[in-house]
Design a protein around this motif. Structure first.
Motif, PDB file in Angstrom:
ATOM      1  N   GLU A  46      19.057 -61.286 120.130  1.00 64.05           N
ATOM      2  CA  GLU A  46      17.598 -61.251 120.088  1.00 64.05           C
ATOM      3  C   GLU A  46      16.927 -60.923 121.413  1.00 64.05           C
ATOM      4  N   THR A  47      17.442 -61.445 122.503  1.00 62.24           N
ATOM      5  CA  THR A  47      16.767 -61.251 123.783  1.00 62.24           C
ATOM      6  C   THR A  47      17.473 -60.246 124.689  1.00 62.24           C
ATOM      7  N   ALA A  48      18.408 -59.490 124.132  1.00 56.84           N
ATOM      8  CA  ALA A  48      19.078 -58.447 124.921  1.00 56.84           C
ATOM      9  C   ALA A  48      18.075 -57.334 125.216  1.00 56.84           C
ATOM     10  N   GLY A  49      18.237 -56.687 126.347  1.00 51.83           N
ATOM     11  CA  GLY A  49      17.346 -55.606 126.748  1.00 51.83           C
ATOM     12  C   GLY A  49      17.291 -54.482 125.718  1.00 51.83           C
ATOM     13  N   ILE A  50      16.180 -53.771 125.705  1.00 51.20           N
ATOM     14  CA  ILE A  50      15.970 -52.760 124.666  1.00 51.20           C
ATOM     15  C   ILE A  50      16.879 -51.544 124.805  1.00 51.20           C
ATOM     16  N   LEU A  51      17.458 -51.321 125.972  1.00 52.73           N
ATOM     17  CA  LEU A  51      18.387 -50.190 126.141  1.00 52.73           C
ATOM     18  C   LEU A  51      19.841 -50.574 125.874  1.00 52.73           C
ATOM     19  N   ARG A  52      20.118 -51.842 125.645  1.00 48.39           N
ATOM     20  CA  ARG A  52      21.500 -52.292 125.476  1.00 48.39           C
ATOM     21  C   ARG A  52      22.227 -51.601 124.314  1.00 48.39           C
ATOM     22  N   PRO A  53      21.597 -51.356 123.163  1.00 50.05           N
ATOM     23  CA  PRO A  53      22.326 -50.648 122.103  1.00 50.05           C
ATOM     24  C   PRO A  53      22.777 -49.247 122.525  1.00 50.05           C
ATOM     25  N   GLN A  54      21.915 -48.526 123.227  1.00 48.79           N
ATOM     26  CA  GLN A  54      22.277 -47.184 123.673  1.00 48.79           C
ATOM     27  C   GLN A  54      23.392 -47.228 124.719  1.00 48.79           C
ATOM     28  N   ILE A  55      23.351 -48.227 125.616  1.00 47.19           N
ATOM     29  CA  ILE A  55      24.379 -48.345 126.647  1.00 47.19           C
ATOM     30  C   ILE A  55      25.718 -48.716 126.016  1.00 47.19           C
ATOM     31  N   ALA A  56      25.714 -49.679 125.096  1.00 51.19           N
ATOM     32  CA  ALA A  56      26.955 -50.068 124.419  1.00 51.19           C
ATOM     33  C   ALA A  56      27.543 -48.876 123.669  1.00 51.19           C
ATOM     34  N   GLU A 110      47.982 -46.013 117.171  1.00 43.95           N
ATOM     35  CA  GLU A 110      47.085 -45.046 116.535  1.00 43.95           C
ATOM     36  C   GLU A 110      45.618 -45.395 116.836  1.00 43.95           C
ATOM     37  N   LEU A 111      44.847 -44.385 117.192  1.00 46.06           N
ATOM     38  CA  LEU A 111      43.431 -44.582 117.505  1.00 46.06           C
ATOM     39  C   LEU A 111      42.639 -44.885 116.237  1.00 46.06           C
ATOM     40  N   LEU A 112      41.897 -45.994 116.268  1.00 47.25           N
ATOM     41  CA  LEU A 112      41.077 -46.394 115.130  1.00 47.25           C
ATOM     42  C   LEU A 112      39.582 -46.285 115.417  1.00 47.25           C
ATOM     43  N   GLY A 113      39.210 -46.286 116.695  1.00 45.62           N
ATOM     44  CA  GLY A 113      37.805 -46.245 117.065  1.00 45.62           C
ATOM     45  C   GLY A 113      37.619 -46.744 118.483  1.00 45.62           C
ATOM     46  N   ALA A 114      36.417 -47.243 118.758  1.00 47.92           N
ATOM     47  CA  ALA A 114      36.116 -47.771 120.089  1.00 47.92           C
ATOM     48  C   ALA A 114      35.047 -48.849 119.972  1.00 47.92           C
ATOM     49  N   VAL A 115      35.041 -49.726 120.961  1.00 43.26           N
ATOM     50  CA  VAL A 115      34.026 -50.773 121.060  1.00 43.26           C
ATOM     51  C   VAL A 115      33.310 -50.620 122.392  1.00 43.26           C
ATOM     52  N   GLY A 116      32.024 -50.905 122.394  1.00 35.88           N
ATOM     53  CA  GLY A 116      31.237 -50.914 123.610  1.00 35.88           C
ATOM     54  C   GLY A 116      30.402 -52.172 123.672  1.00 35.88           C
ATOM     55  N   VAL A 117      30.334 -52.779 124.857  1.00 36.11           N
ATOM     56  CA  VAL A 117      29.562 -54.008 125.070  1.00 36.11           C
ATOM     57  C   VAL A 117      28.663 -53.796 126.272  1.00 36.11           C
ATOM     58  N   SER A 118      27.407 -54.237 126.159  1.00 40.58           N
ATOM     59  CA  SER A 118      26.467 -54.119 127.265  1.00 40.58           C
ATOM     60  C   SER A 118      25.569 -55.342 127.322  1.00 40.58           C
ATOM     61  N   GLY A 119      25.293 -55.790 128.559  1.00 44.44           N
ATOM     62  CA  GLY A 119      24.337 -56.868 128.737  1.00 44.44           C
ATOM     63  C   GLY A 119      24.645 -57.779 129.904  1.00 44.44           C
ATOM     64  N   ASP A 120      25.904 -57.852 130.287  1.00 44.74           N
ATOM     65  CA  ASP A 120      26.291 -58.714 131.403  1.00 44.74           C
ATOM     66  C   ASP A 120      26.972 -57.840 132.451  1.00 44.74           C
ATOM     67  N   ARG A 121      27.690 -58.454 133.364  1.00 40.44           N
ATOM     68  CA  ARG A 121      28.444 -57.690 134.368  1.00 40.44           C
ATOM     69  C   ARG A 121      29.549 -56.904 133.663  1.00 40.44           C
ATOM     70  N   PRO A 122      29.892 -55.725 134.154  1.00 38.61           N
ATOM     71  CA  PRO A 122      30.903 -54.900 133.476  1.00 38.61           C
ATOM     72  C   PRO A 122      32.219 -55.617 133.194  1.00 38.61           C
ATOM     73  N   ASP A 123      32.697 -56.445 134.126  1.00 43.38           N
ATOM     74  CA  ASP A 123      33.947 -57.184 133.878  1.00 43.38           C
ATOM     75  C   ASP A 123      33.808 -58.143 132.702  1.00 43.38           C
ATOM     76  N   ASN A 124      32.648 -58.781 132.581  1.00 42.38           N
ATOM     77  CA  ASN A 124      32.413 -59.695 131.465  1.00 42.38           C
ATOM     78  C   ASN A 124      32.250 -58.927 130.155  1.00 42.38           C
ATOM     79  N   ASP A 125      31.547 -57.803 130.210  1.00 43.95           N
ATOM     80  CA  ASP A 125      31.418 -56.962 129.016  1.00 43.95           C
ATOM     81  C   ASP A 125      32.805 -56.566 128.510  1.00 43.95           C
ATOM     82  N   GLU A 126      33.671 -56.161 129.441  1.00 46.93           N
ATOM     83  CA  GLU A 126      35.027 -55.762 129.068  1.00 46.93           C
ATOM     84  C   GLU A 126      35.809 -56.929 128.481  1.00 46.93           C
ATOM     85  N   ALA A 127      35.691 -58.095 129.086  1.00 46.37           N
ATOM     86  CA  ALA A 127      36.441 -59.265 128.616  1.00 46.37           C
ATOM     87  C   ALA A 127      36.100 -59.616 127.174  1.00 46.37           C
TER      88      ALA A 127
END
Length: 143
Positions: A46-56, A110-127
């Protein structure tokens, strides 16, 4: 050839967000794309920044576009910024070379897709991205 199901994609996103809350991270957006770069699931807290979906999306799409995880892309971008500037132009700005993106593979690689996370520090997003993929019984390839 296997395919990433909507149920698996939902499990990845929900597990990543739940883990982020356990860790006390900032509000996140998590997206899962199929191998063609099409969204299967996108959730924005709910309170994630408005650009977070595009960044993820850009983190996940960049992994698919380059065939490598976000950590590998970030290292490559540091070593060769001119190439990644060109890549940003070629992709019409749709690539974010940062940790927080991972390829999703099955146990056979085998490649199935990808995940993207945005909102915190890059290391935390990755974790949390890795946590979500592994919770779904799949392999996260961050590079």
């Amino acid at each position: 050839m296997s395919a990433l199901t909507l149920t698996q994609a939902s499990e990845i996103v929900d597990a990543a967000l739940s883990h982020a809350r356990e860790l006390g991270l900032r509000p996140l957006t998590v997206t899962v794309l199929d191998p063609g770069g099409h969204p299967l699931v996108v959730k924005r807290e709910e309170t994630a920044g408005i650009l977070r979906p595009q960044i993820a999306h850009a983190k996940a799409w960049g992994c698919l576009g380059t065939g490598q995880g976000g950590a590998a892309g970030a290292r490559h971008a540091t070593r060769d910024p001119a190439f990644f500037a060109a890549l940003a132009g070629i992709s019409e700005g749709r690539i974010a070379s940062s940790k927080g993106g991972a390829l999703i593979r099955d146990e056979d690689g085998e490649l199935l897709g990808a995940v993207g996370v945005s909102g915190d520090r890059p290391d935390n997003d990755e974790a949390v991205a890795v946590f979500g993929v592994e919770k779904a019984g799949l392999v996260a390839d961050v590079g």
